[in-house]
Design a protein around this motif. Structure first.
Motif, short mmCIF file in Angstrom:
data_model
loop_
_atom_site.label_atom_id
_atom_site.label_comp_id
_atom_site.label_asym_id
_atom_site.label_seq_id
_atom_site.Cartn_x
_atom_site.Cartn_y
_atom_site.Cartn_z
N SER A 219 2.01 -27.88 -6.12
CA SER A 219 1.17 -27.04 -6.98
C SER A 219 1.97 -25.92 -7.62
CB SER A 219 0.03 -26.43 -6.16
OG SER A 219 -0.65 -25.45 -6.93
N ALA A 220 1.70 -25.67 -8.90
CA ALA A 220 2.37 -24.57 -9.60
C ALA A 220 1.90 -23.21 -9.09
CB ALA A 220 2.10 -24.68 -11.10
N PHE A 221 0.79 -23.18 -8.35
CA PHE A 221 0.30 -21.91 -7.78
C PHE A 221 1.05 -21.53 -6.51
CE2 PHE A 221 -3.59 -23.24 -10.11
CZ PHE A 221 -3.82 -22.08 -10.84
N ASN A 222 1.69 -22.52 -5.86
CA ASN A 222 2.32 -22.23 -4.57
C ASN A 222 3.36 -21.12 -4.72
OD1 ASN A 222 0.78 -24.23 -3.47
ND2 ASN A 222 2.45 -25.71 -3.22
N ARG A 223 3.33 -20.21 -3.78
CA ARG A 223 4.21 -19.05 -3.90
C ARG A 223 4.46 -18.45 -2.52
NH1 ARG A 223 2.97 -13.19 -6.90
NH2 ARG A 223 5.12 -12.48 -6.69
N ARG A 224 5.65 -17.92 -2.34
CA ARG A 224 5.92 -17.09 -1.17
C ARG A 224 6.24 -15.67 -1.62
NH1 ARG A 224 7.55 -18.03 3.56
NH2 ARG A 224 6.85 -15.87 3.66
N VAL A 225 5.58 -14.74 -0.94
CA VAL A 225 5.92 -13.32 -1.03
C VAL A 225 6.53 -12.99 0.32
CG1 VAL A 225 4.91 -11.00 -1.14
CG2 VAL A 225 4.04 -12.82 -2.64
N HIS A 226 7.69 -12.33 0.33
CA HIS A 226 8.39 -12.13 1.61
C HIS A 226 9.15 -10.81 1.59
CE1 HIS A 226 11.46 -13.66 -1.02
NE2 HIS A 226 10.82 -14.81 -1.13
N THR A 227 10.09 -10.65 2.48
CA THR A 227 10.75 -9.35 2.59
C THR A 227 11.77 -9.11 1.47
OG1 THR A 227 12.54 -10.17 3.99
CG2 THR A 227 10.56 -9.41 5.11
N LEU A 228 11.97 -10.10 0.59
CA LEU A 228 12.89 -9.91 -0.53
C LEU A 228 12.16 -9.74 -1.86
CD1 LEU A 228 15.47 -12.67 0.48
CD2 LEU A 228 15.73 -10.21 0.73
N THR A 229 10.84 -9.81 -1.86
CA THR A 229 10.07 -9.78 -3.10
C THR A 229 10.01 -8.37 -3.68
OG1 THR A 229 8.71 -11.58 -2.23
CG2 THR A 229 7.82 -10.36 -4.12
N ASP A 230 10.27 -8.25 -4.97
CA ASP A 230 10.16 -6.95 -5.65
C ASP A 230 8.69 -6.50 -5.68
OD1 ASP A 230 11.06 -4.75 -7.31
OD2 ASP A 230 10.14 -5.81 -9.01
N MET A 231 8.46 -5.22 -5.42
CA MET A 231 7.09 -4.67 -5.37
C MET A 231 7.03 -3.37 -6.15
SD MET A 231 5.36 -6.09 -2.32
CE MET A 231 5.91 -7.61 -1.57
N VAL A 232 5.88 -3.12 -6.76
CA VAL A 232 5.63 -1.86 -7.44
C VAL A 232 4.95 -0.91 -6.46
CG1 VAL A 232 4.20 -0.75 -9.22
CG2 VAL A 232 5.47 -2.84 -9.75
N LEU A 233 5.41 0.34 -6.41
CA LEU A 233 4.72 1.38 -5.66
C LEU A 233 3.76 2.05 -6.63
CD1 LEU A 233 7.90 2.65 -3.84
CD2 LEU A 233 5.90 1.71 -2.67
N SER A 234 2.48 1.92 -6.37
CA SER A 234 1.46 2.36 -7.32
C SER A 234 0.66 3.51 -6.72
CB SER A 234 0.54 1.16 -7.61
OG SER A 234 -0.21 1.38 -8.76
N GLY A 235 0.00 4.29 -7.57
CA GLY A 235 -0.86 5.36 -7.07
C GLY A 235 -0.16 6.69 -6.96
N PRO A 236 -0.81 7.67 -6.31
CA PRO A 236 -0.36 9.06 -6.36
C PRO A 236 1.05 9.33 -5.81
CG PRO A 236 -2.59 8.93 -5.51
CD PRO A 236 -2.09 7.53 -5.59
N ALA A 237 1.52 8.50 -4.86
CA ALA A 237 2.85 8.78 -4.29
C ALA A 237 3.97 8.14 -5.11
CB ALA A 237 2.92 8.30 -2.85
N SER A 238 3.60 7.25 -6.04
CA SER A 238 4.61 6.57 -6.83
C SER A 238 5.44 7.57 -7.64
CB SER A 238 3.93 5.58 -7.80
OG SER A 238 4.91 4.95 -8.60
N GLY A 239 6.74 7.34 -7.68
CA GLY A 239 7.61 8.19 -8.48
C GLY A 239 7.91 9.55 -7.87
N THR A 240 7.51 9.75 -6.61
CA THR A 240 7.80 11.03 -5.96
C THR A 240 9.11 10.92 -5.17
OG1 THR A 240 6.54 10.47 -3.97
CG2 THR A 240 5.34 11.57 -5.77
N SER A 241 9.67 12.06 -4.82
CA SER A 241 10.97 12.07 -4.17
C SER A 241 10.95 11.37 -2.82
CB SER A 241 11.44 13.52 -3.99
OG SER A 241 10.50 14.23 -3.20
N TYR A 242 9.78 11.32 -2.17
CA TYR A 242 9.68 10.69 -0.85
C TYR A 242 10.02 9.20 -0.90
CZ TYR A 242 6.58 14.76 -0.43
OH TYR A 242 6.05 16.01 -0.46
N LEU A 243 9.88 8.58 -2.06
CA LEU A 243 10.03 7.12 -2.17
C LEU A 243 11.33 6.71 -2.87
CD1 LEU A 243 6.33 6.15 -3.07
CD2 LEU A 243 7.38 6.42 -0.82
N VAL A 244 12.20 7.66 -3.09
CA VAL A 244 13.48 7.36 -3.75
C VAL A 244 14.40 6.62 -2.79
CG1 VAL A 244 15.60 8.42 -4.64
CG2 VAL A 244 13.35 9.30 -5.36
N THR A 245 14.91 5.48 -3.27
CA THR A 245 15.92 4.72 -2.50
C THR A 245 16.99 4.23 -3.48
OG1 THR A 245 14.75 2.64 -2.83
CG2 THR A 245 14.23 3.86 -0.81
#
Ligand code: FEO
Ligand code: CA
Ligand code: CA
Ligand code: CA
Length: 731
Positions: A219-245
């Motif tokens: 199936s073209a829908f089949n997908r794995r999300v895992h520990t290497l998947t890129d993720m967006v940090l969304s919401g009020p803490a996004s873009g703050t110094s606490y999340l800088v890596t």
């Protein structure tokens, strides 16, 4: 090495519980009065069961909650369960009632891409291929219907995308001979890479045909999300110094998700996967790193358990890759600034993560407005047009809290196909609260916002700087507000019939759970002796609490069920009157069928395992307050007693029944159904997980070979349960 029921305990806060109040009220309460109260509540339970306004449903309730469709009939509770209780069992098998069948839908390692070979299950499959194989330790799960043309269809009962969490791994069976560790260092990167992929989430297409349910490998829908998947940090803490890596110098992204325990789903067709006990995966050698940290950072790192070698030693592999494949698990100060190392990486974990299962190319979003803690799952309350959405959430560690998030945006049914953009609207802006349970059966939601109550720059234990600081350190904010410490909150579920919110409190024992630590909402302290006589003190069998909202920040609660061995003292342990047909320990998974409105309860137990493997039970609950006020007299190992008044729901009687027992050392978890209520999906997590490495060469010594039998290595798997006559499950 056993990872059973892994939990990180890091709540040392000494803010007063309700203990003092309870103690004061309990003075002079005699054992006779306690027993009298118990008899009274037993009598009431019969009234409670009969008085509830229950109609025969037989699949006539609502199907998927379709917001804004006033034509949906009001959900009703079935009059009775319609199967014979399954006996407790220690067999290496899955037992279900007569007239039911069980089929395995997918197992650890099953291929999710056309070109991949079948899983060898010998630990030798190439790590790279694991990016397209079903992960390990199946956990939370949801069924997303597909119509014949491959579009989202909430009423589709023969074709779907199954989203499944893969919480953790059984290392002994994942590699040829367990993890290769030399001097505390992982020396085989291939093994580590396989583990990176074995965690996370799988999205797989399943179809029902003449032979039952089958995985569609190509199936073209089949997908794995895992520990290497890129993720967006969304919401009020996004873009703050606490999340800088180093991965994201502007603090808006992170890589991966881990320890995905329970889940949730939204009315706009997305999946919520929740990061539970993630703190232990990071390597932080305190002997060297503490000197490089501020006092505030040290408080925060300790409160979230970010210290030690790292649960799987992922941060020990050398040399590292140019994209920091291993070094990103080292939460230490290494560079000149936060954008040159991973000192903040642990702040990018501990979130509710939203995934659009219908869009395999979409980037998952971590929703920071919902707070950072050991997220078990996230469950939305009643969805009503023009009203905010409420998400209920538990933090699964001993003495942690129950939270809720209330969206700023009001529900608009036009967003029902909104995907992740709807998530941005409803999950990035709102208010976060934590629960306080009062001894009189009322409760209060305490807001966690910068400048509200005790949460400010002058909070003694931790001087908050801003709202991002509050959300990232929600546990510390909850401490400051005086939330009630609970006996390990696991799954929540919202009753479609009454609107009550249920949450399992799986168990709590050990030094953190003394007699003195009992309170009205966590009222028992007792010994549950194993057949060997070994003592298990505290609340080893757990309970299920529930509440009805009575205002924006107030609720009324009682305890729906107490786990117990049948035959235990009815006045202090077996308060729910459990019998051989329904006794259980350590409730964890919890879910209401939308087709039948049956409440399903799963166990993740280590206390009653001398008698039975973990199980799935069906329940037909009444209403909050259908029982009575009871005072329990607890006794500790030294003979000291403490009387604790609490609120006990009506005894379930035959309205609670064991439906399934799994193989040895498994946890029953994950609940989903086809919208017609005719297939129930559940997960068997980590059968045989405690098999000693020394026994690996001797399959006859293994406790489990489930599901493949013979001499096969045991595997986590998803089951499809159907009724032989094609009827709805459980009725
Ligand atoms: Fe992953 Fe709370 O169990
Ligand atoms: Ca488990
Ligand atoms: Ca558990
Ligand atoms: Ca769990």
């Amino acid at each position: 090495m056993s990872h059973a029921d892994e939990v990180l305990d890091s709540n040392p806060s000494t803010h007063p519980t309700l203990d003092d109040v309870i103690q004061a009220r309990a003075q002079g309460t005699s054992r006779r009065e306690v027993l009298k109260g118990s008899v009274g509540f037993m009598a009431l339970s019969f009234l409670g069961g009969g008085a509830a306004t229950l109609l025969t449903a037989c699949g006539g309730g609502t199907t998927e909650e379709t917001p804004g469709t006033p034509s949906s009939p009001a959900p009703v509770r079935p009059a009775a369960l319609g199967f014979t209780a399954v006996a407790k069992s220690l067999a290496d098998a899955v037992s279900v009632p007569a007239g039911y069948s069980v089929q395995v839908v997918h197992r650890l390692g099953d291929p999710l891409a056309a070109s991949l070979p079948a899983y060898s299950n010998l630990g030798t499959d190439a790590a790279a291929g694991f990016a397209y194989r079903v992960g390990d330790h199946h956990d939370g799960m949801h069924y997303f219907g597909l119509d014949a043309s491959g579009k989202a269809d909430a009423s589709a009962s023969t074709r779907a995308l199954l989203a499944v969490n893969h919480e953790a791994i059984t290392p002994s069976f994942l590699h040829p001979a367990g993890q290769t560790i030399v001097g505390g260092v992982r020396t085989v990167p291939e093994e580590v890479l396989r583990e990176f992929y074995a965690h996370g989430v799988s999205i797989s297409e399943i179809q029902k045909g003449a032979g039952g349910w089958a995985l569609k490998q190509d199936s073209a829908f089949n997908r794995r999300v895992h520990t290497l998947t890129d993720m967006v940090l969304s919401g009020p803490a996004s873009g703050t110094s606490y999340l800088v890596t180093r991965y994201s110098p502007n603090g808006t992204r992170t890589r991966g998700t881990v320890n995905n325990c329970a889940n949730g789903y939204t009315p706009w067709g997305t999946y919520l996967t929740c990061e539970e006990n993630w703190g232990g995966y990071f390597r932080r050698v305190t002997a060297t790193d503490n000197a490089n940290r501020s006092a505030k950072e040290l408080t925060a790192l300790a409160r979230y358990g970010v210290a030690g070698a790292g649960r799987e030693l992922w941060g020990t592999v050398t040399p590292d890759t140019p994209d920091d494949l291993y070094g990103r698990w080292v939460a230490e100060v290494k560079g000149a600034s936060a954008s040159e190392d991973y000192r903040n990486v642990a702040n990018t974990y501990g979130w509710v993560v939203e995934i659009d299962p219908y869009d395999p190319g979409s980037t998952p979003r971590k929703r920071t407005a919902l707070g950072r803690f050991a997220h078990e799952g996230a469950w939305i309350g009643k969805v009503e047009t023009g009203k905010p959405l409420t998400f209920y959430m538990g933090c699964d560690s001993r003495n942690e809290y129950i939270y809720k998030f209330v969206s700023t945006a009001l529900w608009d049914p036009a967003d029902a196909t909104g995907g992740l953009a709807a998530g941005d609207k409803y999950m990035d802006h709102g208010r976060l609260y934590v629960a306080k349970f009062n001894a009189d059966g009322t409760g209060t939601w305490l807001e966690l916002a910068f400048g509200v109550g005790n949460v400010s720059a002058s909070t003694p234990a931790y001087a908050f700087a801003d709202q991002a600081d509050v959300l990232i350190h929600a546990r510390l904010a909850a401490d400051a507000q005086g939330a009630t410490k609970m006996d390990r909150p696991e799954w929540g579920a919202v009753d479609p019939v009454t609107g009550a919110v249920y949450m399992t409190l799986t168990n709590n024992s050990g030094s953190l759970r003394s007699l003195a630590a009992t309170d009205a909402a966590n009222p028992r302290h007792y010994n549950d002796p194993r057949t060997t006589g070994a003592a298990q003190r505290g609340n080893p069998n757990g309970h299920v609490i529930r509440w009805m909202e009575t205002g924006a920040t107030s609720f009324q609660w009682d305890i729906f069920l107490f786990g117990s061995r049948a035959g235990s003292d009815p006045a202090s342990v077996n308060l729910s009157g459990l019998t051989a047909d329904n006794d259980f320990s350590s409730p964890d998974g919890l879910w209401f069928s939308r087709a039948t409105n049956i409440c399903w309860i799963q166990t993740d137990d280590g206390a009653y395992t001398d008698v039975t493997n973990c199980m799935l039970l069906a329940a037909l609950p009444g209403t909050v307050g259908d029982g009575s006020a009871v005072t329990i007299t607890n006794t500790d190992a030294g003979g000291a007693t403490k009387a604790v008044p609490t609120r006990v729901g009506a005894q379930p009687g035959t309205r609670l029944r064991r439906f399934l027992v799994g193989p040895p050392q498994c946890e029953l978890t994950g609940l989903a159904e086809s919208p017609d209520g005719k297939t129930l999906f559940v997960n068997i997590q980590h059968p045989g997980e405690d098999t000693p490495l020394a026994d690996l060469g001797n399959p006859s010594a293994w406790p489990s070979h489930w599901p493949d039998g013979g001499t096969a290595r045991p595997r986590s798997a998803t089951l499809a349960i159907t009724r032989n006559d094609g009827g709805p499950i459980g009725l």
